[in-house]
Design a protein around this motif. Structure first.
Motif, PDB file in Angstrom:
ATOM      1  N   THR A  45      50.892  36.413  41.529  1.00 43.26           N
ATOM      2  CA  THR A  45      51.193  36.830  40.161  1.00 43.26           C
ATOM      3  C   THR A  45      51.623  35.626  39.345  1.00 43.26           C
ATOM      4  N   LEU A  46      50.981  35.425  38.229  1.00 42.76           N
ATOM      5  CA  LEU A  46      51.411  34.457  37.218  1.00 42.76           C
ATOM      6  C   LEU A  46      52.049  35.242  36.082  1.00 42.76           C
ATOM      7  N   TYR A  47      53.303  34.914  35.744  1.00 42.11           N
ATOM      8  CA  TYR A  47      53.999  35.688  34.720  1.00 42.11           C
ATOM      9  C   TYR A  47      55.015  34.800  34.022  1.00 42.11           C
ATOM     10  N   GLY A  48      55.412  35.234  32.836  1.00 39.20           N
ATOM     11  CA  GLY A  48      56.408  34.507  32.057  1.00 39.20           C
ATOM     12  C   GLY A  48      56.224  34.777  30.577  1.00 39.20           C
ATOM     13  N   SER A  89      47.719  46.204  41.916  1.00 38.78           N
ATOM     14  CA  SER A  89      47.103  45.255  42.849  1.00 38.78           C
ATOM     15  C   SER A  89      46.459  44.102  42.118  1.00 38.78           C
ATOM     16  N   MET A  90      45.868  44.355  40.964  1.00 36.57           N
ATOM     17  CA  MET A  90      45.295  43.279  40.152  1.00 36.57           C
ATOM     18  C   MET A  90      45.162  43.760  38.713  1.00 36.57           C
ATOM     19  N   GLY A  91      45.296  42.808  37.793  1.00 42.28           N
ATOM     20  CA  GLY A  91      45.215  43.140  36.381  1.00 42.28           C
ATOM     21  C   GLY A  91      46.032  42.170  35.552  1.00 42.28           C
ATOM     22  N   ARG A 149      47.884  39.351  37.619  1.00 38.27           N
ATOM     23  CA  ARG A 149      47.985  39.567  39.066  1.00 38.27           C
ATOM     24  C   ARG A 149      46.586  39.685  39.661  1.00 38.27           C
ATOM     25  N   ALA A 150      46.410  39.098  40.865  1.00 35.59           N
ATOM     26  CA  ALA A 150      45.106  39.127  41.519  1.00 35.59           C
ATOM     27  C   ALA A 150      45.291  38.976  43.018  1.00 35.59           C
ATOM     28  N   MET A 158      39.821  35.102  43.941  1.00 34.92           N
ATOM     29  CA  MET A 158      38.406  35.404  43.904  1.00 34.92           C
ATOM     30  C   MET A 158      38.038  36.124  42.612  1.00 34.92           C
ATOM     31  N   ASN A 159      36.829  35.880  42.149  1.00 36.24           N
ATOM     32  CA  ASN A 159      36.343  36.498  40.923  1.00 36.24           C
ATOM     33  C   ASN A 159      36.147  37.985  41.156  1.00 36.24           C
ATOM     34  N   PRO A 160      36.808  38.845  40.396  1.00 34.91           N
ATOM     35  CA  PRO A 160      36.667  40.289  40.631  1.00 34.91           C
ATOM     36  C   PRO A 160      35.289  40.827  40.292  1.00 34.91           C
TER      37      PRO A 160
END
Length: 250
Positions: free
Chosen positions: A96-99, A193-195, A215-216, A233-235
């Motif tokens: 997760t990248l967040y901020g 789970s991802m988004g 998130r991925a 990975m590319n969804p």
């Protein structure tokens, strides 16, 4: 009729019993809602068993034979080729990248969305800038640290990293212990789970912009004790990752 009206007036003029006010308990005052933390501890994988005596004897026997060098035939490198969104030999994790958009971005690695983070790094680049960089195409982040001559630790336990984004030095990455805000973010996303999107926050002023996240699924590939790579990975099912994060100790 007049007598009944007089009786009513007399009843109204009689002093009524006063109700005593009850003190208000401080627990009755509403407090800002916070998610209850229900994240689990990461699983502790068992250590590999040491080789037995029979295995050592067989290994020493094979070492006694002469070494024959075979002819080298070029072999195509398909070891890490993505198949069905999964890298062979990799371990699927949640990243997760967040901020806040104008503040530094955080990177959290979890075994799954319902586990406590095993790693949180504060990266030396604003969240909005990194998300903008990722929108342009393939993004490669390299985190380098120096080997310590005395203290030996796992790679992801290193605290200070030099950060490069697409071969440009952008600052430093610092490992940190999860704060209450970090755990609240992980709890709010425990079912995701991802988004990507924007999270609700109690900060009404928001001088640093909105609290955004991406998130991925991350594929963790361990090259050695001094190198690890996390691929996003590319969804869409296309071959190859859209984000790669390299951890290198030199």
């Amino acid at each position: 009729m007049s007598a009944s009206i007089a009786q009513d007036l007399q009843q109204q003029q009689q002093p009524q019993p006063q109700l005593q006010s009850q003190p208000v308990s401080p627990l009755a005052t509403p407090s800002p809602s916070r998610p209850q933390i229900s994240l689990q501890q990461p699983s502790k994988k068992s250590k590999p068993s040491k080789p037995g005596k029979l295995y050592k004897q067989v290994r020493s026997l094979f070492r006694a034979f002469p070494i024959i060098t075979p002819c080298r035939v070029p072999v195509p490198l398909h070891g890490n080729k993505p198949q069905n969104g999964h890298i062979h030999g990799g371990t699927r994790m949640t990243g997760t990248l967040y901020g806040y958009r104008k503040a530094r971005v955080n990177l959290a690695i979890q075994e799954n969305p319902r586990c406590l983070p095993m790693l949180i790094l504060e990266l030396g680049v604003p969240t909005g800038k990194l998300l903008q960089e990722m929108g342009t195409g393939l993004t490669r982040i390299t985190l380098e640290c120096e080997k310590q001559a005395v203290e030996k630790k796992k790679l992801i336990e290193e605290r200070l990293w030099t950060m490069y984004c697409n071969n440009r030095k952008v600052g430093y990455g610092t490992k940190k212990e999860p704060t209450e805000e970090d755990l609240n973010v992980m709890q709010l996303l425990h079912a995701v789970s991802m988004g990507a999107g924007v999270l609700p926050t109690e900060n009404t002023d928001m001088p640093d912009g909105e609290l955004t996240y991406m998130r991925a699924h991350f594929e963790r590939v361990i090259g050695s004790k001094d190198s690890e790579t996390f691929y996003v990975m590319n969804p869409d099912g296309n071959s190859g990752p859209e984000l790669s994060i390299f951890f290198v100790r030199i």
